[in-house]
Design a protein around this motif. Sequence first.
Motif, short mmCIF file in Angstrom:
data_model
loop_
_atom_site.label_atom_id
_atom_site.label_comp_id
_atom_site.label_asym_id
_atom_site.label_seq_id
_atom_site.Cartn_x
_atom_site.Cartn_y
_atom_site.Cartn_z
N SER A 119 -1.04 -2.28 14.24
CA SER A 119 -1.74 -2.72 13.03
C SER A 119 -2.83 -3.71 13.40
N ARG A 175 1.07 7.51 2.48
CA ARG A 175 0.39 8.78 2.27
C ARG A 175 1.41 9.91 2.11
N THR A 187 -2.62 4.10 7.22
CA THR A 187 -2.50 3.59 5.86
C THR A 187 -3.59 2.57 5.61
N GLU A 188 -3.99 2.43 4.35
CA GLU A 188 -5.04 1.49 3.99
C GLU A 188 -4.55 0.05 4.15
N PRO A 189 -5.47 -0.87 4.43
CA PRO A 189 -5.05 -2.27 4.60
C PRO A 189 -4.62 -2.90 3.28
N GLY A 244 -4.05 -4.79 8.22
CA GLY A 244 -4.20 -3.36 8.39
C GLY A 244 -5.66 -3.02 8.63
N PRO A 245 -5.98 -1.75 8.75
CA PRO A 245 -5.08 -0.60 8.60
C PRO A 245 -4.04 -0.51 9.71
N GLU A 251 -4.36 -6.52 1.09
CA GLU A 251 -5.17 -7.73 0.96
C GLU A 251 -4.30 -8.96 0.80
N PRO A 276 -7.71 -8.88 5.24
CA PRO A 276 -6.93 -7.64 5.29
C PRO A 276 -5.82 -7.71 6.34
N TRP A 316 3.37 2.21 5.34
CA TRP A 316 2.80 1.38 4.29
C TRP A 316 2.95 -0.10 4.69
N THR A 332 0.84 -1.19 0.00
CA THR A 332 0.00 0.00 0.00
C THR A 332 0.87 1.23 0.00
#
Length: 473
Positions: A108, A8, A196-198, A176-177, A200, A174, A72, A5
């Motif tokens: 996390s 940001r 941060t986004e999870p 995360g996040p 997969e 998942p 990330w 991921t």
Amino acid sequence: MTGPTAPRSTEPDSTAGWAPTPALARAVLLAGLLLVAGVLLGRIDLIVLAAPFALGTAYALRRRPTALPQVWITPGDDVPLVEGGEVAATVSVGNPDTVDYDLMVVRSRVSPWLRITRAGFAGPVPADAAKSGGEPAGGAGRSAVDRPFVTSVPVAAVVDLELAGRALRWGRHPVGPAGARVAAAGGLLVSRAVLTEPAEVRVYPRTEPFDAVEAMPRAAGLVGAHHSRRPGEGGELAGVRIFAPGDRLRRIDWRVSLRARQLHVAATLSDRDAEVVVLLDVLAEAGRSGGVGGAASVLDTTVRATAAIAEHYLHRGDRVSLLEYGPGARRLRPAAGRRQYLTVLEWLLDVRAEAAQHEPYDQVFGPQMLSSDALVVVLTPLLDERSAQMLARLARSGRFVVAVDTLPADLTPPKDRGWAEVAYRLWRLDRDTMIGQLREHGVPVVRWAGAGSLDQVLRDVARLATAPRVGSR
């Protein structure tokens, strides 16, 4: 697994996102009070006492951070992950600033179907940071990521929190996040939480052992491993006939030819492929999933059995297609080969139980959607009357249908007092009656039991397919 991921973006020249800590407020307040008191009272000792606090605070703030940390998530190696396999992921925190992060706290979330047993920072970690959370968590049944991890991050460096464990169940899970907060300037400034986004992690179903040695009812393709009823090039002897133009010389049966004083050739049956349609009943779910090695729910049995059946017939060169009997009516077109098997595994990751308010038969079985020669294997728990009606309609249409019962055999009755147990027994009797009626309509119903589950049923279906049909006048 998916790729990492992206972190940001932050603005390196902005101080937004940084806030003073209580330690900075106490230091400024104490130094100010001592200086004011020393001036008002004319006491030099109070001014001297306030000097270390003022100088220490000014020295710590001489270089203030301007950039937020970057976070990330990177999954493990991009290799197929099967239930029970080892899963790995990395949560990385980078320092794009020009000053050190004195303290970094990262945490996390992880799917409960990914049992993380080892978690720790990669590379050299300060001793005090390792004591604060760089070692795996203890305690039976507790995940190793159920707590924050603490360390420091130097300038232009990246700290990796490595997660390792075991995948317990198929599906898309998942990691995360994940979030991190850092402290700088001697602990006087703290950043806001950066999330941060999870990522997969795809876990494919474990293929249960399955093998079916019986021939298909009707093999109608061009090439394959099944013996059809049509003469052609193959390995199964169909008889001996008189030589005709176009016959190959190596097919001549010299013993019969010498005895009959006329050339005869050995006739064979052509080897054809077949189409197998696996229909997944997703109208209801029952049982409790215990993951790999534990109890299996209806969806667990359905998905694993589908993967096993598809692997078996695709390995033999047949064409396999998948259908969902539910409101979604998802469909996978028939194809053969290893690519189709990988597509089947990917397709199974999105299987979900969905209740339908209306009869989904017409939505699933559109015009010319099922070949008349295809073998339809229906995986159903038979918890809905519409499933039984669907099986009966398929049988009346002249197709070869085999129903596989996916209801868990160890399904426990309700523990409530009163009429719950009696209602459960009546439901069981009603379901057994429904299965008996399906068998009377020519729909064989068998319980999934791995290898050899469908041998006897396919033998009976193949016998019925080759039997002569009596026409009415």
